[in-house]
Scaffold this motif. Sequence first.
Motif, PDB file in Angstrom:
ATOM      1  N   ALA A  19       0.848  -1.193   0.000  1.00 37.57           N
ATOM      2  CA  ALA A  19       0.000   0.000   0.000  1.00 37.57           C
ATOM      3  C   ALA A  19       0.883   1.242   0.000  1.00 37.57           C
ATOM      4  CB  ALA A  19      -0.900  -0.015   1.227  1.00 37.57           C
ATOM      5  N   SER A  23      -3.010   5.952   0.556  1.00 38.80           N
ATOM      6  CA  SER A  23      -4.055   5.126   1.168  1.00 38.80           C
ATOM      7  C   SER A  23      -3.747   4.844   2.632  1.00 38.80           C
ATOM      8  CB  SER A  23      -4.241   3.821   0.393  1.00 38.80           C
ATOM      9  OG  SER A  23      -3.040   3.078   0.332  1.00 38.80           O
ATOM     10  N   LYS A  82      -8.096   0.898   8.048  1.00 36.09           N
ATOM     11  CA  LYS A  82      -7.450   0.055   7.039  1.00 36.09           C
ATOM     12  C   LYS A  82      -8.476  -0.878   6.391  1.00 36.09           C
ATOM     13  CE  LYS A  82      -2.685   0.107   8.689  1.00 36.09           C
ATOM     14  NZ  LYS A  82      -2.819   1.018   9.836  1.00 36.09           N
ATOM     15  N   LEU A  87      -6.992  -2.282   3.214  1.00 34.86           N
ATOM     16  CA  LEU A  87      -5.584  -2.478   3.551  1.00 34.86           C
ATOM     17  C   LEU A  87      -5.459  -3.493   4.670  1.00 34.86           C
ATOM     18  CD1 LEU A  87      -4.398   1.250   3.585  1.00 34.86           C
ATOM     19  CD2 LEU A  87      -4.441  -0.352   1.656  1.00 34.86           C
ATOM     20  N   LYS A 155      -2.307  -4.034   0.079  1.00 32.55           N
ATOM     21  CA  LYS A 155      -3.667  -3.901  -0.437  1.00 32.55           C
ATOM     22  C   LYS A 155      -4.284  -5.290  -0.472  1.00 32.55           C
ATOM     23  CE  LYS A 155      -2.128  -0.290  -3.548  1.00 32.55           C
ATOM     24  NZ  LYS A 155      -1.899   0.040  -4.954  1.00 32.55           N
ATOM     25  N   ARG A 156      -5.550  -5.362  -0.089  1.00 31.80           N
ATOM     26  CA  ARG A 156      -6.252  -6.648  -0.111  1.00 31.80           C
ATOM     27  C   ARG A 156      -6.892  -6.839  -1.450  1.00 31.80           C
ATOM     28  NH1 ARG A 156      -7.301 -10.594   4.179  1.00 31.80           N
ATOM     29  NH2 ARG A 156      -5.371 -10.312   5.198  1.00 31.80           N
TER      30      ARG A 156
END
Length: 156
Positions: A19, A23, A82, A87, A155-156
Amino acid sequence: MTTGGYEPYFGQAVGVHPAGIGSRAAARFIDWIIAGIVGAIMFWLLGIVADLPGWIAALPGAGFGFLYFVCFEVSSGATPGKKLLGLHVNGAGGAAKPSIAESAKRNAYMLLNLIPWLGNVLWAGAALAIAVTVGTSPAKQGWHDNFAGGTQVVKR
């Protein structure tokens, strides 16, 4: 080319997307609002209701901010901010979430706010250093991530 599931230069798992600073900062801002509301209530209760000096009344709220980040990171790998922005905090070595020690080290700079009068300046300097190191790191890891053994916000 990858070796053993890890990119040789970055030392992170293949397919992991670090990330960026934008963000991460937005998530931190959301979390500050949440933790700030609780901290403000604590400050009000201690300062107004218990009639303590302001610098003493502010200490529990500052400590709460640290505990907020550590508890959420250790329990679920992400704070509410997050989670809202997709995130996640990985532990050292790509673990699913940081250990208590890793999260405590990662967020230790927040305890600078506990130092009366000078703490805010020290905290701001540490936060600026985090922003610079995240922004210049190929793996988007700040000095606090490295201090914690290599945690990483992804990042997911």
